[in-house]
Design a protein around this motif. Structure first.
Motif, PDB file in Angstrom:
ATOM      1  N   GLN B  58      50.065  -8.525 -18.274  1.00  0.00           N
ATOM      2  CA  GLN B  58      50.658  -8.780 -19.578  1.00  0.00           C
ATOM      3  C   GLN B  58      50.237  -7.709 -20.566  1.00  0.00           C
ATOM      4  OE1 GLN B  58      53.223 -10.249 -21.059  1.00  0.00           O
ATOM      5  NE2 GLN B  58      52.526 -12.211 -20.266  1.00  0.00           N
ATOM      6  N   VAL B  59      48.954  -7.424 -20.592  1.00  0.00           N
ATOM      7  CA  VAL B  59      48.438  -6.411 -21.508  1.00  0.00           C
ATOM      8  C   VAL B  59      49.130  -5.081 -21.247  1.00  0.00           C
ATOM      9  CG1 VAL B  59      46.395  -5.131 -22.249  1.00  0.00           C
ATOM     10  CG2 VAL B  59      46.206  -7.557 -21.689  1.00  0.00           C
ATOM     11  N   THR B  60      49.177  -4.693 -19.996  1.00  0.00           N
ATOM     12  CA  THR B  60      49.824  -3.426 -19.638  1.00  0.00           C
ATOM     13  C   THR B  60      51.257  -3.392 -20.139  1.00  0.00           C
ATOM     14  OG1 THR B  60      48.517  -3.481 -17.618  1.00  0.00           O
ATOM     15  CG2 THR B  60      50.274  -1.855 -17.719  1.00  0.00           C
ATOM     16  N   LYS B  61      51.983  -4.470 -19.864  1.00  0.00           N
ATOM     17  CA  LYS B  61      53.384  -4.504 -20.279  1.00  0.00           C
ATOM     18  C   LYS B  61      53.523  -4.496 -21.795  1.00  0.00           C
ATOM     19  CE  LYS B  61      55.548  -6.069 -16.143  1.00  0.00           C
ATOM     20  NZ  LYS B  61      56.135  -7.119 -15.297  1.00  0.00           N
ATOM     21  N   ASP B  62      52.661  -5.248 -22.451  1.00  0.00           N
ATOM     22  CA  ASP B  62      52.701  -5.268 -23.913  1.00  0.00           C
ATOM     23  C   ASP B  62      52.468  -3.865 -24.465  1.00  0.00           C
ATOM     24  OD1 ASP B  62      53.114  -7.987 -23.914  1.00  0.00           O
ATOM     25  OD2 ASP B  62      51.050  -8.511 -24.440  1.00  0.00           O
TER      26      ASP B  62
END
Lengths: 230, 230
Positions: B58-62
């Motif tokens: 999620q962090v990466t995508k965000d």
DNA sequence: CAGTGTGAAGTTGTTCACAGCA
DNA sequence: TGCTGTGAACAACTTCACACTG
């Protein structure tokens, strides 16, 4: 009649009410109350939907959680709606709260008289800043955080409201939890982590700003593109 | 390199950033800032994820939305992260705002000095209550709402902050829009409706309370059930 | 027929699995 | 090996379609 009892190995026991539903409910309640003031006795989900700006089916499904029943053709009785929603949202039993951090936002919440009708009562406020400790806000004296432990032990308080800087949020939360608090309303931008028996709701003012600005500039962008593309 | 230009017939031009993503970003920024203060120069999404309490992917995508690029094995440069996030969230350009309703909450927002670093500047506040009009809060005088039109025409203000009772929210919003406002930050429990070129963010304090109470009682319930079931 | 209530389809957001890289 | 980045599986939420009811 089919009834699925999700008794699979202890993964999730209660499905729980969807968070978006919970967030919409106060708007329904607010609407029902103003209808009541106008003397209107019945309302259809279709009309609620139009006024609140969501899908009619959504309204129906949301309201179903409160166990209110609507009459076909007539809709829902406004009084039932108010009762059911207030009950469901827990506005009837009082939750006592400690507020930690009596800066601008903290003081504002202390002065906010709307909580009484919504199940929340701030019974003590704490800070460590000597310039703030001792101040009286809305009939509530700000105590030094040292006193917290003492009071927490005597009074069985369920909610902690964190209106303090990001740096101290997690450590204060840990203390609150150690001293038995069940729910934390966190206004700091620091997302805090808690054990599974404690509930946190993060209400970061900046998160809302972020959404506002981003949507505004997306719209602006879109508008520009349209001008060019046509 | 593949680049998909979604130039399909005018249904949706910009996909837009998911709202949950936007809401998480300030937390990442906050974390990056505190790492920076500690002198840490690099951070992996894995660690951000652990500290903020979300999934690493999620962090990466965000973060991908901000166009920041991470180095394998090392992670992201903290400074880049801060820059990219601030830029993305629109904290660099100043948005001027009018605040309508200088009650408790309104005054609190006026006193809140954190907005300056976050792209928002409240340049005027309005009310209709004679007891409030004329007060000075944090160097800002509260004006009568009559003056609004005049000022709105002269100054090109983009944001309206509504901290007023539910009853007047929609009608005031309509006025703001007629006078050219682009974004509305609505703190009243009344969900307001706006034309498609205007952005609204609803920050109802009661919506958050609703979520808190409901989750607390669900947890309590679950706990009781477990005691019985074992 | 205007409305509730509900199962099915669609959409959006999250998590998993793994390819590629230093 | 520890990390980024991404396509595919999954879960959550929303919307659609329609049966039923007074």
């Amino acid at each position: 009649m089919i009834m699925v009892e999700n008794s699979q190995s202890s993964k999730k026991i209660t499905p729980g009410v969807p968070e978006p539903t919970l967030r919409r409910m106060p708007a329904y309640l607010n609407m029902a109350k103003s209808l009541h003031r106008e003397g209107i006795t019945h309302i259809s989900s279709t009309r609620i939907a139009r006024d609140v700006g969501v899908d009619p089916t959504q309204v129906t499904k949301d309201l179903a959680f409160t166990q209110v029943v609507g009459k076909t053709k007539v809709g829902y009785a406004v009084i039932d709606l108010i009762e059911s929603l207030q009950d469901f949202l827990g506005y009837k039993k009082m939750n006592e709260a400690f507020l930690i951090g009596a800066g601008n936002l903290g003081k504002a919440l202390m002065s906010y008289n709307g909580f009484d009708d919504h199940g929340l009562k701030i019974i003590a406020a704490f800070d460590i800043n000597p310039a703030i400790v001792g101040m009286e806000v809305n009939g509530l004296k700000v105590l030094h955080f040292d006193k917290f432990r003492d009071l927490a032990e005597r009074m069985h308080v369920s909610v902690g409201i964190l209106t303090l800087p990001a740096e101290s949020a997690q450590s204060v939360a840990d203390l609150l939890i150690a001293w038995g608090i069940k729910g934390i309303w966190n206004f700091s931008p620091q997302i805090i982590k808690v054990p599974s028996h404690v509930t946190v709701v993060n209400t970061s003012i900046y998160a809302n700003l972020a959404v506002l600005f981003n949507k505004m500039s997306t719209l602006e962008q879109q508008y520009k593109n349209n001008l060019i593309n046509r």
